[in-house]
Design a protein around this motif. Sequence first.
Motif: not given
Lengths: 421, 622
Positions: B121-130, B59-75
Amino acid sequence: MNERRNSIVPYVDWFTICIYGFLVIIGWLNVYSAVYNPNHAGIFDFTQYYGKQFIWIGVAFLLAFLVMLTEASFFSVFAYFLYGITVFALLAVRFIGAGTKGSHSWFHMGPIEVQPAELGLFAINLGLAKYLGNENIKMSKSTVRLRVIAMVIVPILFILFENETGVAITYTSFIFVMYREGLSGNVLLVGALTILLFILSLMGSQLVLTYVLIGIALLAFVIFTRRKRKDLIRIGSILAAGLLIVWGTNFAYNHLEGHQRTRIDVFRGSNVNVKKEGYNLHQGEIAIGSGGAWGKGFLRGTQTKLNFVPAPATDFIFCTLCEEWGFVGASFVILLYLVLLVRIVFLAERQRSAFSRVYGYGVASVFFIHIAINVGMTIGLLPVIGIPLPFISYGGSSLLAFTLLLFIFLRLDANRLQILK
Amino acid sequence: MNNTLALRKFIVGAIFALACFAFICRLFYMQVVDDRYKLDASNETFRHVTQYPPRGCIKDRNGKLLVTNEAAYDIMVIPGQVKDCDTNSFCNDLGITKADFISNIKKAVILNTSSHASVFMKEVTPEIYASFQEKMYKYHGFYSEVRTVRRYPMKIAPHLLGYIGEVSKELCLRNPKYKEGDYVGISGIEESYESDLSGQKGVKITMVDAMNREVSGYKSGKYDTLPQPGENLTCSIDADLQAYGEKLMENKAGSMVAIDPSTGEILALVSNPEYDPNLLVGNVRAKNYGKLVLDSIDIPLFNRALMAAYPPGSTFKPIEALIAQQEGVLTENTSYTCPGAFHLGNISVACDAAHGTLQLEKAIAMSCNTYFCNVFMSMMNNKQYSTTEEAFETWRKYVMSFGLGTRLDIDLPSALRGNVPSVDYYNRFFGKGHWKGATVVSLGIGQGEMLLTPLQLANEAAILANRGYYYMPHVIKSVGDKNTVQKKYTTRHYVPIDAKYFDIVVEGMSEVVEEGTAAASKIPGVVMCGKTGTAQNPNGRNNSLFIAFAPMDHPKIAICVVVERGGWGAEWAAPLGSLMVEKYVTDTIKRPDVEKRMLEGNTLQYLAMEKNQPRVKHKSKK
């Protein structure tokens, strides 16, 4: 007399029955453990092997009871008849039977499956006993020898015809019976040497074996004989026979069909991929070895339970036993078998009738060869030959066959005092 | 006869006993003596499944998220279990061709055999995975595994944050913590705080059967270890300021480094040309990384703020003034006359104008080269020292005490040390005794062999703001919930200059903005002290530089701006720096005309012209 006829209970050898019962229960528990699955935890679940085995054990006990109720003379009177029917069935099953992997050895009668080669062991044994038990028959006569051998060879040929090599091999156990009844000890020795040479030529090089044999022959000729022409011929022919076995084995190996040849390869440990052909044996050895001295405990085996070992409840059940009960448990079972065998020999020797004695030796011999081959292959001393471990392996046909074999003898034994010599 | 035959029972019994004895011996060997089989067994039945911990967020000094995690799906696929697969609809769902399908299956078989699971297939995006997941039950032999990938919600600060990638074979060998296929921070904060961010992997022990199917957990998870999530980091940068800086730097090559002088925390670290950090995430990483690496015009992966070294030009003059005062060869009243150039023997250094006679404060304000060449000469000719070498060495020690020409211990990888030339260097270059003060006089105005990084210049501004000390610049305020900053970032580093000498220099710097070279960059309502620099560049147009801090009393920000090929310091760097300061100090921009000119400006064209090649864009307009 009447009293005696009505009650044979005091004359039955309860010691043997106890061992029998003990082995059957050990078998049942190991079948349970081998296919144990927490989802079907009940040991009486009849959809599972152990549930079915429980039924078979019940049937076997019933059969044993019925055999004990039968008049002892029945077996002697109908011996040839039963022998004849069995031999006929052995031939017939080739044409109307079914089987797996290219063999035709099973009769399917509705839900019941019968393998005459296995079930008929008692009948062949009875036939042999009937013939050798005859007062006038002496093994010293060559015609008698030939007839006896023919009585065994014919079923063997039919079984080979069914493509059941493993079962056919168990029939050679009658050689112990013949030996007891007067066949020369040399035959046994030759037999043992033949097997030894056979195994050596499977494992070693043909060329080396040839030289070694020639060397031994030369030494024997120089040291142990008077170097006469007669000795030369005798030693020469023995040498020739030996070489014939060595070369014959190699020739046969080179002309074997796929799966049989692979089994030999596995046994020799050459050209073997432990993930493929050598899988059974390799996994079996891992299962046994991982049991250690004291075993992993009942239901705690991992290798056998998790399908690493094929057929953990049938042919390879000894693996399961070794893994869970360890060296101590496995040795105990082997000793139990030994006690059973020695007890049967002892009982056979106390028979007044030759018929009963010959039959008793037959029973011991058949048990012995099954135990020896099954345990031997499981622990890697013999090539894989698919035959069951008496009383322990899962399977109704074999359990009934062994029960029949044993209890006919116990019935004859219970009757021993009524036979006038 | 019968009697002898009866003896045979012993032979038969002996044969039975012998066989049993042989078996028992063999079993004894296998089960008790030889432990080869035991080892095999534990390999075959237990499967150690790694449980990946989520990587720490930033997070930045004011608590804004700079880097976060997102789910990705390995098929995942177990080739042996694939059957009756409708490949057409399968490929449609995943957006691949039939040829891809076949080659992926083949790869999986080669890699792990057909009865073991492999990544299809590695790290398929959530949209395709859905859309794929709904029909997954139809595709036998396929299943999915969730893993996390990095996301950068604000799409800023790629160089600062860095990226993660698959661990190298060498690192696997060196550090047993990593296994092939694991991810590891490769640059920026991701690299320098790898041990905090990565957390601890857990292990779940399961039993597998011969078909490699999981049967159950082992001893109800008694021996399992839970994954320890990575620590969250609080970054010192101000995300809004950083974003604003990146917007300002669009179409310009160069960098901005802003520091809070009272703590040494970096408020913004801009390096342009840059790229969208989301390009280096998931299954598009390899493709995009190749493009970025091959771009030799913009060199977008190059972090100019830490790694580019420039001649500081006139931004060095305040340091020069401080050293000379401390050495006693300069006072605020010392005056020199500027005829438009500095002449000494056959050496001459041009000045922007003929400044006439001026004193220190004015000299700083007007950035008079003649004045500072004279100052430098007075140091080199200082009677205190018997040789020029000695005088030079003293001067160099002063310079280096400002963190110039040394590697600042910032918590980011690959900060360079720049270069302040040494006596040895000149001895080698000219020969011992064959050089004197006049030979290297251009150092006095920040030219010559001197090369400094933007970070070092920003730190210089912070020292001036603090009147004599600095905190080591750093980008992470705290790790995890604990508010602990490393000790090395809380100790003051004093420069060996008495505080009293700063006043006149700071006065001069305020005059730079008030009525001097950067007068056009004056911020309404804020007293900013700055110094422009126009550094000669042998490859093309001059580099435009600016250092500043503000407000003059109790400074809140110290900044350095470098615009490559920008020309005059006052032309680009000073207005850009003033906008950053205005944004940070007042939070509004009251000079829309300046802002507009800066936003529309394009100095990258000069760089592209030099290289004579078309440019590629790696970042869409935000």
